[in-house]
Design a protein around this motif. Structure first.
Motif, mmCIF file in Angstrom:
data_model
loop_
_atom_site.group_PDB
_atom_site.id
_atom_site.type_symbol
_atom_site.label_atom_id
_atom_site.label_comp_id
_atom_site.label_asym_id
_atom_site.label_seq_id
_atom_site.Cartn_x
_atom_site.Cartn_y
_atom_site.Cartn_z
ATOM 1 N N ARG A 26 84.452 35.351 -11.543
ATOM 2 C CA ARG A 26 84.735 36.567 -10.783
ATOM 3 C C ARG A 26 83.867 36.616 -9.527
ATOM 4 O O ARG A 26 82.728 36.150 -9.524
ATOM 5 N N LEU A 27 84.435 37.162 -8.472
ATOM 6 C CA LEU A 27 83.689 37.334 -7.227
ATOM 7 C C LEU A 27 82.528 38.302 -7.419
ATOM 8 O O LEU A 27 82.615 39.233 -8.218
ATOM 9 N N THR A 28 81.459 38.071 -6.655
ATOM 10 C CA THR A 28 80.380 39.049 -6.523
ATOM 11 C C THR A 28 80.165 39.281 -5.026
ATOM 12 O O THR A 28 80.714 38.545 -4.192
ATOM 13 N N THR A 29 79.339 40.268 -4.692
ATOM 14 C CA THR A 29 79.145 40.590 -3.266
ATOM 15 C C THR A 29 78.363 39.504 -2.527
ATOM 16 O O THR A 29 78.261 39.541 -1.303
ATOM 17 N N ASP A 30 77.804 38.535 -3.275
ATOM 18 C CA ASP A 30 77.099 37.408 -2.632
ATOM 19 C C ASP A 30 78.059 36.350 -2.090
ATOM 20 O O ASP A 30 77.620 35.429 -1.394
ATOM 21 N N TYR A 31 79.349 36.462 -2.426
ATOM 22 C CA TYR A 31 80.290 35.407 -2.014
ATOM 23 C C TYR A 31 80.627 35.521 -0.535
ATOM 24 O O TYR A 31 80.667 36.606 0.038
ATOM 25 N N ARG A 32 80.862 34.329 0.033
ATOM 26 C CA ARG A 32 81.167 34.223 1.466
ATOM 27 C C ARG A 32 82.617 33.798 1.660
ATOM 28 O O ARG A 32 83.130 32.961 0.915
ATOM 29 N N PHE A 33 83.242 34.358 2.666
ATOM 30 C CA PHE A 33 84.657 34.126 2.965
ATOM 31 C C PHE A 33 84.808 33.610 4.386
ATOM 32 O O PHE A 33 84.034 33.985 5.271
ATOM 33 N N ASN A 34 85.841 32.812 4.608
ATOM 34 C CA ASN A 34 86.170 32.383 5.972
ATOM 35 C C ASN A 34 86.731 33.590 6.723
ATOM 36 O O ASN A 34 87.655 34.249 6.235
ATOM 37 N N ILE A 35 86.186 33.874 7.903
ATOM 38 C CA ILE A 35 86.613 35.072 8.648
ATOM 39 C C ILE A 35 87.653 34.757 9.725
ATOM 40 O O ILE A 35 87.987 35.619 10.539
ATOM 41 N N GLY A 36 88.195 33.522 9.712
ATOM 42 C CA GLY A 36 89.256 33.193 10.667
ATOM 43 C C GLY A 36 88.845 33.474 12.100
ATOM 44 O O GLY A 36 87.742 33.129 12.534
ATOM 45 N N SER A 37 89.712 34.152 12.830
ATOM 46 C CA SER A 37 89.514 34.352 14.272
ATOM 47 C C SER A 37 88.316 35.212 14.635
ATOM 48 O O SER A 37 87.901 35.220 15.799
ATOM 49 N N ILE A 38 87.752 35.950 13.690
ATOM 50 C CA ILE A 38 86.598 36.783 14.036
ATOM 51 C C ILE A 38 85.432 35.896 14.496
ATOM 52 O O ILE A 38 84.599 36.319 15.295
ATOM 53 N N THR A 39 85.426 34.638 14.060
ATOM 54 C CA THR A 39 84.368 33.704 14.479
ATOM 55 C C THR A 39 84.358 33.480 16.001
ATOM 56 O O THR A 39 83.344 33.070 16.562
ATOM 57 N N LYS A 40 85.487 33.788 16.646
ATOM 58 C CA LYS A 40 85.587 33.581 18.101
ATOM 59 C C LYS A 40 84.659 34.525 18.877
ATOM 60 O O LYS A 40 84.346 34.277 20.037
ATOM 61 N N GLU A 41 84.239 35.606 18.215
ATOM 62 C CA GLU A 41 83.296 36.520 18.873
ATOM 63 C C GLU A 41 81.965 35.813 19.174
ATOM 64 O O GLU A 41 81.309 36.113 20.160
ATOM 65 N N PHE A 42 81.587 34.876 18.313
ATOM 66 C CA PHE A 42 80.282 34.230 18.480
ATOM 67 C C PHE A 42 80.241 33.360 19.731
ATOM 68 O O PHE A 42 79.246 33.341 20.451
ATOM 69 N N SER A 43 81.336 32.638 20.009
ATOM 70 C CA SER A 43 81.339 31.792 21.207
ATOM 71 C C SER A 43 81.368 32.646 22.474
ATOM 72 O O SER A 43 80.769 32.289 23.494
ATOM 73 N N ALA A 44 82.038 33.804 22.399
ATOM 74 C CA ALA A 44 82.058 34.709 23.557
ATOM 75 C C ALA A 44 80.655 35.257 23.816
ATOM 76 O O ALA A 44 80.178 35.291 24.961
ATOM 77 N N VAL A 45 79.974 35.666 22.750
ATOM 78 C CA VAL A 45 78.616 36.200 22.894
ATOM 79 C C VAL A 45 77.664 35.117 23.396
ATOM 80 O O VAL A 45 76.814 35.369 24.260
ATOM 81 N N ALA A 46 77.813 33.891 22.881
ATOM 82 C CA ALA A 46 76.959 32.778 23.338
ATOM 83 C C ALA A 46 77.086 32.592 24.852
ATOM 84 O O ALA A 46 76.078 32.448 25.563
ATOM 85 N N LEU A 47 78.326 32.616 25.363
ATOM 86 C CA LEU A 47 78.524 32.446 26.812
ATOM 87 C C LEU A 47 77.905 33.610 27.593
ATOM 88 O O LEU A 47 77.327 33.408 28.665
#
Length: 322
Positions: free
Chosen positions: A44-65
């Protein structure tokens, strides 16, 4: 609690398998897990589990620039040929701003040939013409994103993943977040479909992000508190091309007097779904991370918003055939 009843119902009828977090007035009022970590239905899942966030990851490259812009290392109107001179001549027309707003005209990735970051770069080298004149139209595709990564690497001399971990994840206390490529990480939820067929493994390329609901909340708070970029930069990356159904680098962002008041971004990768909704006036943030795609997270979030506003809400209905 109404949110708990709604989530239990959504899990029971088979439309939500994942983790949910709701924050109101800067306090987490609800955070829990529903369903299974993978297609085997053993854990069963717990709150410690990590999920792929798809396109939300694109925010990081925008912030980096934008961080590099604030340091004086680039301007939004700089052509990408300035940073990667060996690209074909179309790179003399495309600006950083075009990459951030998906208005570059660069054709999409030819995914059939991709097995590494090097293949992505070689694919860009093979493009001979743009689909339209930069700045005159909109086309959402991943070559814009990978070019952002490559520019960060050229300007900093470090791998994009390393840059993000050091200058975005660490300052924002995103302590569980991992970016592809990675090996032997625990607590990674695996995507699967309604027939319990697991997703294929990730392509071995940089940039996909797996994180917890608390990390995504920390990101939202960090992004809007001037910790990683200033108010002007946050406004600039939230601007979208003036056509219906377009996205900015932040997904959908609304501003009042150039100050962010709403932020909505969703992502999908295989059977992962991710949704982040934050309303600064009403002081709530809703995060849904799911590893069994059913396309119902907006319906669930609409009901949560109604509950938070003490309005009537409708329970989602079971999908026919499930």
């Amino acid at each position: 609690m109404q949110i708990d009843s709604l989530m239990k119902w959504s899990n029971k009828i088979g439309i939500f398998n994942g983790n949910v977090l709701v924050s109101k007035n800067n306090k987490i009022i609800y955070s829990t897990s529903f369903g299974f970590t993978d297609a085997s239905k053993t854990n069963r899942l717990t709150t410690d589990y990590r999920f792929n966030i798809g396109s939300i990851t694109k925010e990081f490259s925008a912030v980096a620039l934008m961080q590099l812009k604030e340091q004086g290392k680039l301007k939004l109107n700089d052509k990408i040929s300035k940073f990667i001179p060996e690209l074909p001549k179309w790179a003399n027309e495309v600006t950083i701003k075009n990459l951030l707003s998906y208005t570059s005209g660069i054709p999409d990735v030819n995914w059939k040939n991709i097995k590494s970051d090097k293949d992505l770069f070689n694919g860009l080298m093979l493009i001979d013409m743009l689909n339209f004149k930069p700045g005159e139209n909109y086309e959402y595709n991943n070559n814009n994103i990978f070019l952002r990564h490559f520019i960060v690497e050229r300007l900093t001399g470090m791998n994009y993943k390393t840059y993000v971990e050091k200058f975005i994840f660490q300052p924002c206390a995103m302590n569980s977040s991992v970016m592809t490529l990675f090996e032997n990480e625990e607590n990674i939820a695996k995507g699967f479909n309604n027939d319990f067929v697991p997703d294929k493994p990730d392509l071995p390329i940089t940039g996909g992000t797996y994180l917890t609901t608390i990390d995504l909340l920390n990101w939202e708070n960090c992004l809007c508190s001037k910790k990683v970029i200033n108010k002007k930069s946050l406004y600039e990356i939230g601007q979208q091309f003036n056509l219906p159904e377009t996205q900015s680098a932040l997904g959908q962002a609304k501003y009042k007097n150039k100050k962010i008041i709403e932020h909505l971004h969703d992502g999908r990768m295989g059977n992962y779904e991710a949704l982040l909704i934050s309303n600064k006036n009403e002081k709530f943030t809703i995060i849904l991370l799911d590893n069994n795609y059913n396309g119902r997270v907006f319906e669930i979030s609409d009901a949560i918003i109604s509950i938070l506003k003490n309005q009537k809400y409708k329970l989602p209905e079971k999908t026919t055939g499930k």
